[in-house]
Write an enzyme that holds these catalytic residues in place. Structure first.
Site, mmCIF file in Angstrom:
data_model
loop_
_atom_site.group_PDB
_atom_site.id
_atom_site.type_symbol
_atom_site.label_atom_id
_atom_site.label_comp_id
_atom_site.label_asym_id
_atom_site.label_seq_id
_atom_site.Cartn_x
_atom_site.Cartn_y
_atom_site.Cartn_z
ATOM 1 N N LYS A 103 0.861 -1.175 0.000
ATOM 2 C CA LYS A 103 0.000 0.000 0.000
ATOM 3 C C LYS A 103 0.902 1.232 0.000
ATOM 4 O O LYS A 103 1.731 1.408 0.893
ATOM 5 C CB LYS A 103 -0.910 0.023 1.213
ATOM 6 C CG LYS A 103 -1.787 1.270 1.202
ATOM 7 C CD LYS A 103 -2.888 1.227 2.211
ATOM 8 C CE LYS A 103 -3.737 2.479 2.108
ATOM 9 N NZ LYS A 103 -4.785 2.495 3.117
ATOM 10 N N LYS A 107 -2.071 -1.509 -3.919
ATOM 11 C CA LYS A 107 -2.929 -0.324 -3.911
ATOM 12 C C LYS A 107 -2.076 0.932 -3.907
ATOM 13 O O LYS A 107 -1.146 0.993 -3.113
ATOM 14 C CB LYS A 107 -3.810 -0.379 -2.655
ATOM 15 C CG LYS A 107 -4.668 0.832 -2.436
ATOM 16 C CD LYS A 107 -5.321 0.710 -1.091
ATOM 17 C CE LYS A 107 -6.221 1.902 -0.853
ATOM 18 N NZ LYS A 107 -6.784 1.866 0.467
HETATM 19 C C1 PBG Z 1 -7.094 3.859 4.830
HETATM 20 C C2 PBG Z 1 -7.664 3.623 3.486
HETATM 21 C C3 PBG Z 1 -7.428 4.378 2.336
HETATM 22 C C4 PBG Z 1 -8.212 3.855 1.336
HETATM 23 C C5 PBG Z 1 -8.889 2.766 1.852
HETATM 24 N N1 PBG Z 1 -8.548 2.637 3.192
HETATM 25 C C6 PBG Z 1 -6.555 5.511 2.031
HETATM 26 C C7 PBG Z 1 -5.905 6.285 3.046
HETATM 27 O O1 PBG Z 1 -4.907 5.812 3.541
HETATM 28 O O2 PBG Z 1 -6.310 7.395 3.342
HETATM 29 C C8 PBG Z 1 -8.256 4.424 -0.055
HETATM 30 C C9 PBG Z 1 -9.307 3.948 -0.927
HETATM 31 C C10 PBG Z 1 -9.500 4.793 -2.133
HETATM 32 O O3 PBG Z 1 -8.841 5.829 -2.335
HETATM 33 O O4 PBG Z 1 -10.367 4.415 -2.913
HETATM 34 N N2 PBG Z 1 -6.728 2.754 5.505
#
Ligand code: PBG
Length: 321
Positions: A190, A244
């Site tokens: 991530k 991601k």
């Molecule tokens: C946080 C989280 C994020 C997303 C899902 N869970 C991003 C963040 O770290 O702020 C992003 C999902 C998206 O942008 O569609 N744990």
């Protein structure tokens, strides 16, 4: 080379990868209250639903043949604190949402997430002490949250907060509580990304977040490191690994798929969705075409399934073909 491209029938015969409804995971946003369906400005076509309305959406997804839903939530400010204590409320919005989905659509998989950003006043994914996201305390906390999510009926517990050692701790906690059959999904690679912007509006952390997440999410410049992250998650018992965001990181999906031969998912995140929506609404590209193309490219890169806000729209298109 062109002989095999002449007609649709021969293009079909030589096509190497196919997108199907079986590949789709639909991320949905819950919100407080009853009878609420709130359209989101930064994610055109996406709404937040109160728990009493999410069952109907799950039913629609199930009828479209979408295998699984992933839930996120916009938790009221008065329920948030610096430690994300609300994550340990068995009746929090995430767990209420899981029960509502399971009641309405028992055959659709529910994937929850243990990251604390939904529950903290600072919008970080972990517990904040003196400006630092503390690892081990966060891991203990989210392992407890994982058990509550499993108790509420979640089929797969995902972890998107990138703490070290979380997957093993979650697995142990689930096993100890009798949830040996509840799966785990690691957001292994991530990245600290600018593509999460619209999500932060959706879950209400856009105005809250102080600083950024670079001290615990991965640097977009790295890919060797993604292999190490995935290796640790697999050794700790994860059933599924994930990359991601999606489109800028297709090379990472391919590397992890080739290296580990594990179920490897990808997340086409909010900023990717918003970019396609914005570009097509301005008439710069054809929406249906680029949506199908982008998702097919995830398959080509080796993704087994894809989180996408386009899931219902794509399922309708694919079902009508
Ligand atoms: C946080 C989280 C994020 C997303 C899902 N869970 C991003 C963040 O770290 O702020 C992003 C999902 C998206 O942008 O569609 N744990």
């Amino acid at each position: 080379m062109r002989r095999n491209r002449r007609f649709e029938w021969n293009r079909r015969l030589v096509r190497e990868n196919r997108l199907s409804v079986d590949d789709l995971i639909w991320p949905v946003f819950l919100c407080e209250g009853t009878n609420v369906c709130e359209p989101l400005e930064s994610l055109p076509g996406v709404s937040r639903y109160s728990a009493d309305k999410i069952g109907e959406q799950a039913r629609i997804a199930q009828d479209l043949g979408i295998p699984a839903i992933a839930t996120f939530a916009n938790i009221a400010m008065d329920k948030r604190d610096v430690n994300g204590s609300e994550a340990l409320n068995p009746d929090n919005l995430i767990n209420t949402g899981t029960r509502a989905i399971k009641d309405a659509a028992p055959d659709i998989g529910v994937i929850t997430d243990v990251a604390l950003d939904l529950f903290t006043t600072h919008g970080h994914d972990g517990i904040l002490r003196d400006g630092i996201i503390v690892n081990d305390e966060t891991v203990d906390h989210i392992a407890k949250a994982a058990v509550l999510q499993a108790q509420a009926g979640a089929d797969i517990i995902s972890a998107s907060e990138m703490m070290d050692g979380r997957m093993g701790a979650i697995r142990d906690a689930l096993n100890l509580a009798g949830f040996q059959d509840t799966g785990t999904l690691a957001y292994s690679a991530k990245y600290a990304s600018g593509f999460y912007g619209p999500y932060r509006e959706a879950v209400g952390t856009d105005g809250l977040l102080k600083g950024d997440k670079r001290t615990y999410f991965m640097d977009p410049a790295n890919a060797d490191e993604a292999e190490m992250e995935a290796l640790l998650d697999i050794e700790e018992g994860s059933d599924i690994i994930m990359v991601k965001p999606g489109m800028p990181y297709l090379d990472v999906i391919r590397r992890l798929k080739d290296k580990f031969a594990m179920p490897t998912f990808a997340y086409q995140v909010s900023g990717e969705y918003a970019m396609i929506k914005a570009g097509s609404s301005l008439g710069f590209m054809d929406e249906e075409r680029v949506v199908l193309e982008s998702l097919t490219c995830f398959k080509r890169a080796g993704a087994d399934a894809i989180y996408t806000y386009f899931a219902p729209q794509v399922a309708r298109i694919l079902n009508s073909k």
